[in-house]
Scaffold this active site. Structure first.
Site, PDB file in Angstrom:
ATOM      1  N   HIS A  98      29.694 -25.526 -12.583  1.00  0.00           N
ATOM      2  CA  HIS A  98      29.700 -24.563 -13.162  1.00  0.00           C
ATOM      3  C   HIS A  98      31.595 -23.829 -12.483  1.00  0.00           C
ATOM      4  CE1 HIS A  98      27.042 -24.060  -9.691  1.00  0.00           C
ATOM      5  NE2 HIS A  98      27.974 -23.038  -9.037  1.00  0.00           N
ATOM      6  N   HIS A 100      33.314 -21.002 -11.544  1.00  0.00           N
ATOM      7  CA  HIS A 100      33.643 -18.983 -11.339  1.00  0.00           C
ATOM      8  C   HIS A 100      34.502 -18.980 -11.643  1.00  0.00           C
ATOM      9  CE1 HIS A 100      30.096 -19.012  -8.274  1.00  0.00           C
ATOM     10  NE2 HIS A 100      30.285 -20.638  -8.294  1.00  0.00           N
TER      11      HIS A 100
END
Ligand code: AMP
Ligand code: ZN
Length: 137
Positions: A98, A100
């Protein structure tokens, strides 16, 4: 596989979606460190930077940029951090890649890079040169 972000992709766990296409999903972080904190993930499970394909990574960074542009237009953020933690020693908690997107505002007090340890050893010029030679490609 018991992966929370795979469950979000499959719709088994809800998320507040901000973008979706065939390869990429982006949603608000459930525990935001700033208003507008988003996560951009590949739909297909990759653990982190060590195993994600360059092709999917390119798509993720482009979606990240588009989210930044939207945040800038909508909330007029003056700054942003794009952060990826890969590996437990880097602080990665969810083992599905992921990116951010962390909107930053003046004097927000966030410490994205963390404090430097007091006993931080500076590598010698020789060590740095040697390493750069080995990394160079
Ligand atoms: P990291 O420490 O880089 O692995 O970050 C994991 C991030 O995932 C944290 O910022 C969490 O708040 C976020 N997170 C965990 N579970 C969820 C969820 N179900 N929906 C949205 N964000 C989540
Ligand atoms: Zn996953």
């Amino acid at each position: 596989m018991d992966c929370i972000f795979c469950k979000i992709v499959k719709g088994e766990i809800p998320c507040t979606k901000v973008y979706e296409d065939v390869d990429v999903l982006a949603f608000l972080d459930v525990n935001p460190v700033s208003l507008g904190h988003c996560l951009v993930i590949p739909k297909q499970h990759s653990e982190n930077i060590f195993d994600i394909s360059e092709n999917v990574l390119q798509k993720i960074i482009v979606v990240g940029k588009r989210i930044v542009e939207k945040l800038k237009t909508v909330t007029n953020i003056p700054a942003v951090n794009l952060v990826n933690s890969s590996g437990k020693d880097a602080g990665q908690e969810v083992m599905h890649f992921h990116l951010h997107i962390v909107p930053r505002r003046e004097n927000d007090g966030l410490k994205i890079h963390g404090e430097k340890p007091k006993n931080l050893q500076k590598p010698s010029e020789q060590e740095l040169q040697k390493l750069a030679e080995l990394i160079k490609f």
